[in-house]
Write a protein that holds these residues in place. Sequence first.
Motif, PDB file in Angstrom:
ATOM      1  N   PHE A  46       0.837  -1.202   0.000  1.00 26.27           N
ATOM      2  CA  PHE A  46       0.000   0.000   0.000  1.00 26.27           C
ATOM      3  C   PHE A  46       0.874   1.254   0.000  1.00 26.27           C
ATOM      4  O   PHE A  46       0.587   2.218  -0.709  1.00 26.27           O
ATOM      5  CB  PHE A  46      -0.924  -0.006   1.227  1.00 26.27           C
ATOM      6  N   ALA A  47       1.939   1.233   0.801  1.00 27.66           N
ATOM      7  CA  ALA A  47       2.838   2.393   0.888  1.00 27.66           C
ATOM      8  C   ALA A  47       3.468   2.703  -0.463  1.00 27.66           C
ATOM      9  O   ALA A  47       3.535   3.859  -0.884  1.00 27.66           O
ATOM     10  CB  ALA A  47       3.917   2.135   1.932  1.00 27.66           C
ATOM     11  N   ALA A  48       3.929   1.665  -1.146  1.00 33.79           N
ATOM     12  CA  ALA A  48       4.584   1.853  -2.446  1.00 33.79           C
ATOM     13  C   ALA A  48       3.627   2.474  -3.457  1.00 33.79           C
ATOM     14  O   ALA A  48       4.009   3.373  -4.223  1.00 33.79           O
ATOM     15  CB  ALA A  48       5.108   0.516  -2.955  1.00 33.79           C
ATOM     16  N   GLU A  52       3.966   6.145  -5.242  1.00 33.56           N
ATOM     17  CA  GLU A  52       3.984   6.232  -6.705  1.00 33.56           C
ATOM     18  C   GLU A  52       2.957   7.250  -7.183  1.00 33.56           C
ATOM     19  O   GLU A  52       3.241   8.080  -8.053  1.00 33.56           O
ATOM     20  CB  GLU A  52       3.677   4.858  -7.307  1.00 33.56           C
ATOM     21  N   ASN A  53       1.762   7.230  -6.585  1.00 31.83           N
ATOM     22  CA  ASN A  53       0.713   8.175  -6.971  1.00 31.83           C
ATOM     23  C   ASN A  53       1.075   9.616  -6.611  1.00 31.83           C
ATOM     24  O   ASN A  53       0.706  10.555  -7.320  1.00 31.83           O
ATOM     25  CB  ASN A  53      -0.615   7.795  -6.308  1.00 31.83           C
ATOM     26  N   LEU A  54       1.783   9.773  -5.498  1.00 33.97           N
ATOM     27  CA  LEU A  54       2.205  11.114  -5.064  1.00 33.97           C
ATOM     28  C   LEU A  54       3.470  11.582  -5.778  1.00 33.97           C
ATOM     29  O   LEU A  54       3.862  12.739  -5.647  1.00 33.97           O
ATOM     30  CB  LEU A  54       2.454  11.119  -3.555  1.00 33.97           C
ATOM     31  N   TYR A 179      -8.849   6.774   2.640  1.00 36.10           N
ATOM     32  CA  TYR A 179      -8.246   5.753   3.503  1.00 36.10           C
ATOM     33  C   TYR A 179      -8.340   4.339   2.952  1.00 36.10           C
ATOM     34  O   TYR A 179      -7.845   3.401   3.591  1.00 36.10           O
ATOM     35  CB  TYR A 179      -8.824   5.855   4.911  1.00 36.10           C
ATOM     36  N   SER A 180      -8.908   4.196   1.753  1.00 37.54           N
ATOM     37  CA  SER A 180      -8.794   2.899   1.083  1.00 37.54           C
ATOM     38  C   SER A 180      -7.366   2.676   0.616  1.00 37.54           C
ATOM     39  O   SER A 180      -6.996   1.569   0.229  1.00 37.54           O
ATOM     40  CB  SER A 180      -9.752   2.822  -0.120  1.00 37.54           C
ATOM     41  N   GLN A 181      -6.542   3.716   0.681  1.00 36.90           N
ATOM     42  CA  GLN A 181      -5.132   3.626   0.291  1.00 36.90           C
ATOM     43  C   GLN A 181      -4.230   3.242   1.465  1.00 36.90           C
ATOM     44  O   GLN A 181      -3.009   3.301   1.351  1.00 36.90           O
ATOM     45  CB  GLN A 181      -4.671   4.962  -0.291  1.00 36.90           C
ATOM     46  N   SER A 182      -4.824   2.862   2.578  1.00 37.24           N
ATOM     47  CA  SER A 182      -4.044   2.464   3.758  1.00 37.24           C
ATOM     48  C   SER A 182      -4.486   1.081   4.219  1.00 37.24           C
ATOM     49  O   SER A 182      -5.626   0.678   4.018  1.00 37.24           O
ATOM     50  CB  SER A 182      -4.229   3.478   4.894  1.00 37.24           C
TER      51      SER A 182
END
Length: 218
Positions: A46-48, A52-54, A179-182
């Motif tokens: 999830f972190a990666a 990448e998106n940021l 928060y679906s990205q965590s």
Amino acid sequence: MSEKAVVIYSGGMDSFTVLNQAIAEGYQVYPLSFNYGQRHLKELEFAAKVCENLNVQHKVVDISAINSLLAGSSLTDDIDIPEGHYEEDSMKSTVVPNRNMILLSLAVGYAVSIGANKVFYGAHSGDHAIYPDCRPEFVEKMKAVCAIADYQPIDIVTPFLNDSKIDILTHGLKMGLDYSQSWTCYNGRAKACGKCGACQERLEAFAENDLTDPLEYE
């Protein structure tokens, strides 16, 4: 040029919020994630993706060799993950010995090497009952040590040290964070278990904000 800051980024809710808070404050962020031999790497995935998106420079450091020195935690050993709230005594099995001191030491070294002045991490009040290395007295001592450990003093920044998970989520929602990205669950299965302390605290935070967690649960 904006000030550089290292952010210890696990991929969980708290560090996800801290990372975005540092960006909102104008820092040039350098997210740093660790494989320390934890039982699953789903948070790191999830972190990666978030980094990448940021479009920020993300380092994932494999320090899993230290796993043999950090025995006795259900997060790193073949011990069942306890179910229940963080307030329960059984949750002490999720303590990884000296984890945050180790990770902060490495992050501070990285900060010195890239000319950053700050290291952010996501300690918060909900962790105080179980995790000694998230308590204010630990943070105070680490701040003092990291100010004198090198020629370049590094400040340890804990923006949510006295806030609950509920407060962190409320703050992040106001920032418009998704928060679906965590990932929070201590188990690394396809869906979150909903029963471990991490899941229960996360679900409680969403309930207190009158929202449904966007993650899928078993």
